[in-house]
Each structure stands twice: as C-alpha cells, then as structure tokens.
Design a protein around this motif. Structure first.
Motif, PDB file in Angstrom:
ATOM      1  N   SER A 185       0.877  -1.196   0.166  1.00 18.65           N
ATOM      2  CA  SER A 185       0.032   0.076   0.080  1.00 18.65           C
ATOM      3  C   SER A 185       0.825   1.262  -0.086  1.00 18.65           C
ATOM      4  O   SER A 185       0.688   2.162  -0.617  1.00 18.65           O
ATOM      5  N   ASP A 207      -6.143  -0.788  -4.760  1.00 18.43           N
ATOM      6  CA  ASP A 207      -5.464  -1.338  -3.436  1.00 18.43           C
ATOM      7  C   ASP A 207      -6.206  -2.509  -2.839  1.00 18.43           C
ATOM      8  O   ASP A 207      -7.448  -2.176  -2.351  1.00 18.43           O
ATOM      9  N   GLU A 208      -6.160  -3.730  -3.238  1.00 16.21           N
ATOM     10  CA  GLU A 208      -6.801  -4.770  -2.720  1.00 16.21           C
ATOM     11  C   GLU A 208      -8.443  -4.594  -3.232  1.00 16.21           C
ATOM     12  O   GLU A 208      -9.172  -4.565  -2.103  1.00 16.21           O
TER      13      GLU A 208
HETATM   14 MG    MG Z   1      -2.226  -2.688   2.381  1.00 18.18          MG
END
Ligand code: MG
Ligand code: ADP
Lengths: 410, 231
Positions: free
Chosen positions: B45, B166-167
């Motif tokens: 991240s 992000d995910e």
């Molecule tokens: Mg992360």
C-alpha cells in the motif's frame, strides 16, 4: 464567487447531514436570540424614558420662586419673593444669544361659562413662545401672538377637552365665553402630548392677566428654552448662571434653595442619558459575550464536524479536490449555517419582542421593545464574520492533512 | 508511464523510524496490467500510495508520465491525481450521502466539467459497470460488489492514464471478485494502465505481470501466463 456547483455541494452536505447542521446552527441562533431580546428590552426601557419627557420641550429651564429660607443682607427668613416683568426682561436682555424661546407664566383658577354650561379650569397667562416650550399643538384657529399681548386683548386659547366639556360637538372657535365676569373670545383650540390635564388649560396673554388680576406686573414663573446648540454641560452651566444672577438681583442668599428654584431639563436629560449609556454599555458587554459564546460554540462544532468529515475530505482529495476547494466548501457552509441560523434567531427574537409589544409597559417600564435595522445589519455582519472564522481555521487544518492520513481516518 | 528508481520510504514511529520501502526499482509502461503481491505489511500500500501521489517518498526518483515528482504541493498533486490517476480502494471510499451517480460524477466536478456533462458521462460509466439502474441509490443500498463497481466507474470517469487499485477484491466474495477483475481486465484491454495490489494468487493470475514484494524490496517481477497468451 457565485459558483452554483459549489452551492449545490453545500446544500447537499447540509441537507443530507441535518442533525450536524442543526447542531451547528443552534448555538448561533440561540446567541442571536438572546442578543435580540436583550437589546430589544433595553430599547423598550429607553423608549419609556423618552416618552416621560415628551410632554415638554427637552431644552426647558423653569424658574420659580417661593419664600426665603435664609437671612441675607439684613433681610429676614420667610420673605416672600415675587417675580416681575423686569425680571423677565432681565433674562431676555442678558442671555439673548443663549435663548431660543422665553415666556412668563401666571397661574390662576378660572370659571368658564357659556350659555348654561360652566366649569372650573386652570389658567396660564403666557407669552407667545410658550407654545414651543410646552409643545402645544394648535388644532383650530391660532395661538396667542405679540399683538394680543400689546393690546391686552381679551382672547383665550382653550384645550381640546375644555371645548368638549363646554361645547361638545358644536364649534367653539370665535365664540365668546364668560370668565369670571369678563367676556373672552376663543381664538384657538389646542391639544398636547402630555396627560389629560394639559388639555384642560386656558391660555391668555400675560399682559391681559396682569391688567385684569390686580393690575400689577407680577409673574409666577419664567420658562426658558435654551438654544439647542448648547450641549448638555453648557446648558447646565447656563441654568446655574441664571440662578446665580437672579438670586443676586433679588437679594436671595446664593444657597437658598427655597426662595428661587431653577429646574433644568438638561440636568434630567444628562442623568437619563448617563443611565441609558450605562445600560447600553452593559448590553453591549453582555451581548457581545453572548455572541462570542456563540462563535466559540460554532467553532467547536465546526472542529468536530470537520473531524467527522476528514475521511470524506481524503476521498475528495484523492479524486482531485484542491485544498482551496475544501477550505472554500467548509467556510461557505459555515457562513451559510451561521447566517441562516442567526437570522432565524433574530427573526424569532423580533417576533417575541413584537408579541411583548406594550404589554410590559405598566409594570416593567418597557415600551415598544424592538431592535433597530442598524443592529440587525451589524449582527448579520458579525455572524458572517463569525462563520468565516469558525469555518476557516479548522478547515485550513483539515485541508492540510495528507490525503493518505485523511483516508485512513474513520 | 510509471518509472521508479531506488525508492525509499520510512515512517516515523516515536523516536525511531520504520523503513518500509528499501530501494524499489520499477518501470510500468503504458497499457500494462500489473499486480503487486506480498504478505501483509510488506509495503504494497505504501508503494501504491506514493505512486498515487497520496503520500510522498523520502528518497529516489519517481516519474509519472515523464514528469519528475518532487516537492509537489497539495494543489499540484491534486491536479495531477485528477488528470492522470483513478483510485479503487479496498473499502470503496464512496461518499455516503451521495448517490452512486453523484459519487461517479464527483471527479468531474473537480475537473471543472459542467453539471450536465458530468451527469451524462457518469451515467455512461455506471452503465459500463452494469449499474445504470442503481444510479440513484445511496452506497448503503448497494452490495459490496456493486459498491466496488461504482468505485471503479468513479476511477474511470476522468479517463485517467493509470488506475490504482489497493486490494479491490479484498472485501468481496469469489463471484463478485471475478466480476470486478473482469471489469479491470476490460479497462486494460481498452489500453488503460492498471496497477493492482492483492494478496490472492488467483487475482494476480488474471493480471499480466506480477511484482512480488517482501520486506520492502522486490523479490520477483515476471509476466504471467495471461501475458504470454495474449502476446
Ligand atoms: Mg495494504
Ligand atoms: N502512516 C504510517 N505510519 C506508520 N507506519 C505505517 C504507516 N503506514 C504504514 N505503516 C507501516 O508500514 C508497513 C507497511 O504497510 P503497508 O504498506 O500498508 O503494507 P501492506 O499494504 O503491504 O500490508 C506496515 O508495517 C505498516 O504498519
């Protein structure tokens, strides 16, 4: 400045977050409501005072005499003082530049009869200037003039209520009435803002009265209307000077309060002015205290609100919102809420004041409480400024938070 | 499109500092579909946030679309994000009091597009993610998969150069995961650069290039079967 999209964003943010908006607005509305009520009530008090002095001209000085209470220059206590024409002339000649109006007064009780009606009234024999000093309003005909005085004319000006008592609905102007055995012509009918007694008075030329009642040059009282250009302190000094000079002229001890008395409206005005001044200062202190409390309240709430919205600001920033846009949005929202809420408080306050109206006049001396438009405008500007400050500081801090930090906030 | 050389990033923790990225070299060309894999806490991240101009790096060089990113102030960063980047977050990050349509239209507001145009374009993108009928619903009325598709529509609406996710499937079940990945694949097929963080092998397998991070360094960087298939 007028950005419709920005306003749309703000309206949405306000309307979709009602509780938050109401909370922010409440403190301000409440503060302004208190401020309005406070100011209105003090204005009401002030109105009562103004009313109390509405009867006579505000710039009057009355000179009255009675018996001496102190021996002076070999003269005894208890000597009866009498004002005469020459005293009137003395005042007239000596203080010309300081005098706007001047009149003598002689008091008498008279019995007026017309056809089969008759009644007793108070008579004032005066100079023409008396009209201005007493704020007499001539409804019909005219007031006394210099010619009446010169000719010692047997003319009178009667109060509205005398006319009602004696003539009822019938015309009175130009009629002749009998007053203690002498016939007088009614040349005018007047009304007066003072109480009813003021409208049951008969005015006649001072010279006529002197001729008919004792054939002397006595007068009961001298009324001076000082030049309105004098300020209160100058007017008070003027009153004191008249008192000193007349006492000297009439051989009265300078400290004798009984023999010659000068009542100066300037002194009363100054007292009332000071009292009202203190009251207004108090209101301004309390009022601004309330306003400041309101501003602090909304600032606190804005800090809380902005904290709550940190994540939203993070999202907006990630989507391309510039710091200035975040600040602008928050400030505009804050100004809008404070202004609206303040206006609500103001309107509600004004409404309450109008409900109160004159109902408190009898017991609390509050007459027609209200706030002036100047106050309203001032308060509105204060509110907008308050909203600006309350919104700007926390918004600036919020805009400075890095988007990644803001996004992580909950 | 994205060029990173010897990138370092530390976070201060009390007196100490936590060295998270320890010299990353990465070059992503226009039109690539890249995934970053790695265990939790490996710095994925952090890397994505730096690439997305949401955070700043300490050392090394970063070029976005040929422009050196250095000492950006917030205003410039906001303009670049709005112009070049689209974000998709694990937790969707939709604005709760705005409808799906309004959420999608928001980036266009910051771009200065007129309201009519905004709503029209936003509707097109909602249609594209299959949510035209849900345009006037609030996020709270949508399922997780739907929310993420709204977020994807929002990321695409400004036609960015790079989409950073992000995910994006971290909070979704396997069926919705597949539909979201299909969507990202479509976007990539249209030529957009897509950069996805994931820790699911199946998700990574659907991208064309997998970069593996461990303890702040890249331990592998290889093309997937998909890439060789489509090549
Ligand atoms: Mg992360
Ligand atoms: N703002 C921050 N302050 C301090 N430490 C952070 C911050 N952001 C991330 N970290 C730490 O940096 C490391 C990497 O985080 P992150 O990049 O989120 O990992 P990943 O996404 O791979 O799980 C973690 O140990 C995390 O605790």
């Amino acid at each position: 400045m007028f950005d419709l999209d920005r306003w749309r964003e703000i309206f949405q943010s306000i309307s979709k977050n009602k509780l938050r908006s109401v909370m922010s607005g409440f403190t301000v509305a409440f503060a302004i409501l208190l401020f309005t009520l406070l100011f209105g009530v003090v204005n009401g008090l002030s109105n009562t005072f103004k009313e109390a002095f509405a009867d006579d001209a505000m710039n009057s000085i009355f000179v009255r005499v009675w018996k001496t209470s102190k021996p002076y220059k070999g003269l005894q206590t208890g000597r009866r003082i009498q004002l005469k024409n020459k005293d009137y002339d003395f005042v007239k000649e000596n203080y010309e530049s300081k005098i706007e109006h001047l009149t003598a007064r002689i008091y008498r009780n008279v019995n007026i009869s017309y056809k089969n009606k008759q009644d007793n009234y108070n008579l004032r024999a005066v100079h023409p200037d008396h009209q201005f000093l007493e704020k007499t309003i001539v409804d019909e005909g005219r007031y006394l003039n210099d010619r009446d005085l010169k000719e010692r004319a047997k003319v009178i000006v009667i109060g509205r209520l005398i006319k009602e008592d004696i003539f009822g609905e019938k015309p009175a102007l130009g009629k002749r009435v009998n007053m203690n055995g002498i016939s007088y012509k009614i040349i005018g009918i007047f009304s007066d803002d003072g109480n009813d007694n003021e409208e049951r008075i008969v005015y006649m030329p001072v010279t006529t009265a002197q001729m008919l009642y004792g054939n002397n040059d006595y007068i009961s009282q001298i009324n001076v209307g000082y030049n309105p250009k004098l300020n209160l302190d100058q007017a008070i000094a003027f009153g004191n000077k008249i008192e000193r000079d007349l006492k000297k002229k009439l051989d009265i001890h300078p400290d004798d309060q009984s023999a010659l008395r000068v009542r100066n409206m300037a002194e009363a005005n100054k007292g009332v002015g000071q009292f009202m001044g203190i009251l207004y200062v108090l209101v301004i202190i309390i009022g601004s205290g309330t306003l400041i409390a309101g501003i602090i309240g909304i600032s606190n709430i804005m800090i809380f609100v902005i904290k709550e919205r940190t994540k939203e600001f993070g999202i907006r920033k990630a989507l391309g919102a510039q710091p200035s846009s975040i600040i602008g949005m928050v400030v505009q929202e804050s100004v809008l809420i404070t202004t609206l809420a303040g206006y609500l408080g103001l309107s509600f306050g004004t409404y309450l004041l109008s409900l109160i109206g004159n109902s408190l006049e009898e017991d609390y001396f509050i007459k027609d409480p209200s706030v002036s438009s100047g106050i309203v405008i001032g308060a509105t500007i204060t509110l907008i400024l308050a909203g600006l400050i309350a919104g700007y500081l926390p918004a600036k801090r919020a805009a400075r938070i890095k988007p990644i930090v803001a996004l992580r906030a909950d | 499109m994205i060029e990173i050389k010897n990138l370092h990033k530390s976070y201060p923790i009390g007196k100490d500092s936590l060295h998270v990225l320890k010299g990353i070299d990465l070059h992503i060309r226009e039109g690539e579909f890249v995934s970053i894999m790695g265990s939790s806490g490996s710095g994925k991240s952090t890397l994505l946030n730096i690439v997305g101009l949401l955070d700043e790096h300490d050392e090394g060089d970063y070029y976005l679309n040929g422009q050196l990113i250095k000492n950006l102030n917030e205003k410039k960063a906001a303009i670049l994000r709005n112009k070049f980047l689209g974000f998709v977050f694990q937790s969707f990050n939709l604005i709760s009091y705005k409808t799906a349509l309004e959420n999608v239209a928001l980036p266009l507001y910051y771009k200065g597009v007129s309201r009519r145009e905004r709503l029209k374009t936003a509707m097109e993108y909602l249609d594209k993610v299959g949510l035209k009928d849900w345009a006037n619903h609030l996020p709270s009325e949508l399922s997780g998969g739907q929310k993420q598709r709204v977020a994807i529509a929002r990321a695409l609406v400004t036609k960015p150069k790079v989409v950073l996710a992000d995910e994006p499937t971290g909070a979704l079940d396997s069926t919705t995961t597949d539909s979201v990945m299909d969507l990202l694949k479509d976007i990539n097929d249209e030529g957009m650069t897509v950069f996805v963080i994931t820790h699911e092998e199946e998700v990574a397998a659907q991208t064309k290039r997998v970069v593996r991070l461990k303890d702040g360094v890249i331990i592998s960087d290889e093309l997937t079967k998909k890439a060789t298939q489509s090549a």
